[in-house]
Structures are given as structure tokens and as C-alpha cells.
Motif scaffolding. Sequence first.
Motif: not given
Length: 154
Positions: A78-95
Motif C-alpha cells: 500500500d506504499n507504506a508497507a509490503s507483505l509477501p503473498v503465496n498463492y497456489k492455484g490459477i491467478l485471475p486473467d487480469l492479475f
Amino acid sequence: MTRKKRRAVLIVMGLALIGVASTLVLSALQTRVTFFMSPAEVAKAAPDPATRFRLGGLVAAGSFKREADALNVFTVTDNAASLPVNYKGILPDLFREGQGVVAEGRMVNGVFVADTVLAKHDENYMPPEVASALKKNGHWQEQSGKQPASTPGT
């Protein structure tokens, strides 16, 4: 039993029934509610690992990687902090990087493990929670709302 006593008993039983029904509804809702948090809010007060919540922000530029077994790794900011994300699966087309995203899941060892990822659906849309978090941190740029001038004959 007199008429007044019967009426009083019915009123008390009705109130008790309403109380039981309200308690059941509230307890069911409490287990289904997922709260929204921005990366800055997570950095200030990390939620319990058992708590499911929604993380929203922008996908940081240069952070997206696909790893083995369909694991997608990216950073939400959010430009103040960052957080790593793990996602197992198919991401949306607009990602894509630089776009708004809302991920739902849990924190595990300092990494947000998402089981659902929602991408922004067009250039003007931002989930209300993400927009308010960006505004709160001073990183929101208001859209002018003006339509581009059309050229004659189009």
C-alpha cells in the motif's frame, strides 16, 4: 391462570425465543466474518495465525514469480508497507503487477498464504477497502472524472 398472567408468560417466552435466535445468528456470523486489512495494518498489529482476513493493496512491481507446483509468489503493497503473498492455484486473467488485488487467507510465518485472489476488473475500479487504505496512507490519486475529448466525425 388469569388472562394477564397468560399474556405475561407469552411475552416472556417470546422474548426468550428472540434472544435465543439472536444469539444463534450472531454466533454463526462471527465465524463467517473476514476482516479487511492493508499491509500497513498487518505490519502494525499482526493477526493471529488462525485468523482469516482479506489483504488488499497493489501488486508490487517486479515482485511476481511463478514457482514449482503452481505456486505464485508476489508482494502486496500500500506504499507504506509490503507483505509477501503465496498463492497456489490459477491467478485471475487480469492479475498483473501494479494493479489492485484482494487476497483472502491467513498469515503463516510472516507470509500471507492466500486461498483466494481477486484482481481488479477494469482500469477505473478499486475495491472500496483498498481505496480507503490507500487514501489513509496518502497514496491515492483521485481520478479527474473527465471524459476525453472526442474528435469530430467519430
